[in-house]
Design an enzyme around this catalytic site. Structure first.
Site, mmCIF file in Angstrom:
data_model
loop_
_atom_site.group_PDB
_atom_site.id
_atom_site.type_symbol
_atom_site.label_atom_id
_atom_site.label_comp_id
_atom_site.label_asym_id
_atom_site.label_seq_id
_atom_site.Cartn_x
_atom_site.Cartn_y
_atom_site.Cartn_z
ATOM 1 C CE LYS A 98 12.828 -1.735 -3.864
ATOM 2 N NZ LYS A 98 13.410 -0.908 -4.887
ATOM 3 C CD GLU A 120 12.642 -10.152 -4.094
ATOM 4 O OE1 GLU A 120 12.707 -10.965 -3.151
ATOM 5 O OE2 GLU A 120 12.171 -9.003 -3.968
ATOM 6 C CB SER A 387 11.102 5.882 -4.633
ATOM 7 O OG SER A 387 11.478 5.940 -6.000
HETATM 8 C C1 PLP Z 1 12.963 -0.650 -6.187
HETATM 9 C C2 PLP Z 1 12.691 0.745 -6.469
HETATM 10 C C3 PLP Z 1 11.451 1.181 -6.998
HETATM 11 C C4 PLP Z 1 10.350 0.242 -7.425
HETATM 12 O O1 PLP Z 1 9.807 -0.542 -6.420
HETATM 13 P P1 PLP Z 1 8.390 -0.259 -5.773
HETATM 14 O O2 PLP Z 1 8.111 -1.463 -4.979
HETATM 15 O O3 PLP Z 1 7.420 -0.048 -6.891
HETATM 16 O O4 PLP Z 1 8.527 0.960 -4.937
HETATM 17 C C5 PLP Z 1 11.245 2.534 -7.164
HETATM 18 N N1 PLP Z 1 12.199 3.435 -6.858
HETATM 19 C C6 PLP Z 1 13.397 3.062 -6.371
HETATM 20 C C7 PLP Z 1 14.404 4.110 -6.079
HETATM 21 C C8 PLP Z 1 13.685 1.709 -6.163
HETATM 22 O O5 PLP Z 1 14.888 1.344 -5.680
#
Ligand code: PLP
Length: 404
Positions: A98, A120, A387
């Site tokens: 993020k 948000e 992620s």
């Molecule tokens: C917010 C988040 C997601 C989901 O958001 P995307 O926009 O689909 O990437 C996935 N993994 C983590 C660790 C997140 O914080």
């Protein structure tokens, strides 16, 4: 259609912000001018070498890029001889991808002369990333968060407050992410002159899906370079989890023209694919309009948004980025869903084979890989988008294990 035109279509959007039939801007009139202003500021910034240098410098010095492309040797072995590389977004400042987008948009806000930034948040990861960059740039920051989520993710509420942000609990609707989005849009309509709306995924009206994709594509650009260096060839497959879709699009985009590279997005199947029990929008949704764009949506026969459920708060959203809807329709990417249970299996597998505790969101991708590994040819080369890290989820897991 000639391959060339086909390529161009694949890396949309067109001038009106559409990816095929999806995308666009469906917002109140007061926001149309603001979206135009944002779009032209974004395009100017993209063309400005000084902006690109500054962004690159923050990504390196502040966020911790480039992130490693890590060969997960024991995981690969456990999965029967496929070769799995992890793109380690979990190692970034604040613990997830993020921050890539938050830094980009904060720089844009400063450039546009806005002194207040709003966001948000669901799980709180995007809220924390936005509060972080707001502190860094000295901007006033208000984060809208469903009241239900402020309880489930109390730790992230404290983090945002420590960073100087105001967290505004949203009490309408189901008191979760979709309601927080509604409230943020409402605030933006009222305060559009002074306020920048920092949206957290590749959703919302044009130009957000484009802009967030461009800020997150650094993931795939690095991964492409790194895999070519390490293996001398492109991967066979990319796998990433999909909530709104930003980490997946960020990984996919630089490979879109490489037709042999398969792309797979993994959604939250929750407790199974019955209405209200999951958040698998691409697998189970139908075309509709949510938060300013046309995409796939989880809705009932009357167009009422359905409730969603997932063990991963970051995937718990009834919409999805329009570009993913387009990739699915054209067949360029494939989307699947796995249950909470499978995600937990993936969570434990990665923790124990590699000493990496993943966030519950990418644990869906790991769980899916575990399911299909046996059917894949040996030496299959895979990049999995990791992620975020799992610190935020330890309490959730503990509670789940207690009940189980
Ligand atoms: C917010 C988040 C997601 C989901 O958001 P995307 O926009 O689909 O990437 C996935 N993994 C983590 C660790 C997140 O914080």
């Amino acid at each position: 259609m000639s391959p060339r035109r086909n390529f161009r279509q694949l890396i949309g959007p067109d001038r009106t912000g559409h990816f095929g039939p999806f995308g666009g801007k469906f917002v109140p009139e007061t926001l149309m001018a603001a979206l135009d202003e944002l779009e032209s500021a974004f395009h100017q910034a993209q063309r400005d070498a000084a902006f690109r240098r500054e962004l690159d410098s923050y990504l390196r010095q502040y966020a911790g890029r480039p992130t490693p492309l890590y060969f997960a040797k024991r995981l690969s072995k456990t999965l029967g001889g496929i070769r799995v590389y992890l793109k380690r977004e979990d190692l970034l400042h604040t613990g997830a991808h993020k921050i890539n987008n938050a830094i980009g948009q904060a720089l844009l806000a400063v450039r546009m002369g806005k002194r207040r930034i709003i966001a948000e948040t669901g799980a709180g990861q995007h809220g924390v990333a936005t509060a972080t960059v707001a502190a860094h740039f000295g901007l006033q920051c208000d984060v809208f968060m469903g009241e239900e989520d402020t309880r489930r993710q109390a730790l992230n509420v404290v983090r945002m407050r420590l960073l100087g942000a105001r967290v505004i609990p949203v009490t309408s609707g189901t008191k979760t992410l979709k309601d927080a989005c509604n409230e943020a849009l409402r605030d933006w309509v009222t305060n559009v002159r002074t306020t920048y709306y920092c949206l957290g995924s590749v959703v919302g009206p044009h130009p957000y899906p484009l802009m967030v994709r461009e800020f997150q594509s650094v993931i795939g650009r690095e991964a492409r370079r790194q895999i070519l260096q390490r293996e001398g060839r492109l991967p066979d497959e990319l796998i990433a989890c999909v909530g709104g879709g930003s980490n997946a699009i960020g990984l996919f985009t630089p490979f879109v023209k490489d037709r042999r590279v398969r792309m797979i997005g993994v959604e939250a199947g929750g407790r199974g694919l019955r209405p209200g029990e999951h958040a698998a929008t691409l697998v189970k949704g139908s075309p509709g309009i949510l938060h300013g764009a046309r995409s796939l949506v989880l809705q009932d026969r009357h167009g009422q948004i359905l409730e969603t459920r997932s063990i991963a708060a970051g995937l718990d959203y009834p919409g999805v980025g329009p570009e993913h809807a387009f990739y699915q329709r054209t067949g360029r990417a494939r989307y699947v869903a796995v249950t909470d249970r499978t995600a937990l299996d993936g969570f434990h597998l990665l923790s124990r084979t590699e000493g990496i505790i993943p966030a519950l969101e990418p644990a869906h991708a790991i769980g899916y890989l575990q399911q299909i590994a046996k059917r894949l040819p040996k030496r299959q080369l895979i990049i999995l988008g990791l992620s975020g890290r799992g610190d935020k989820d330890v309490e959730t897991i503990a509670r789940y294990l207690e009940k189980a």
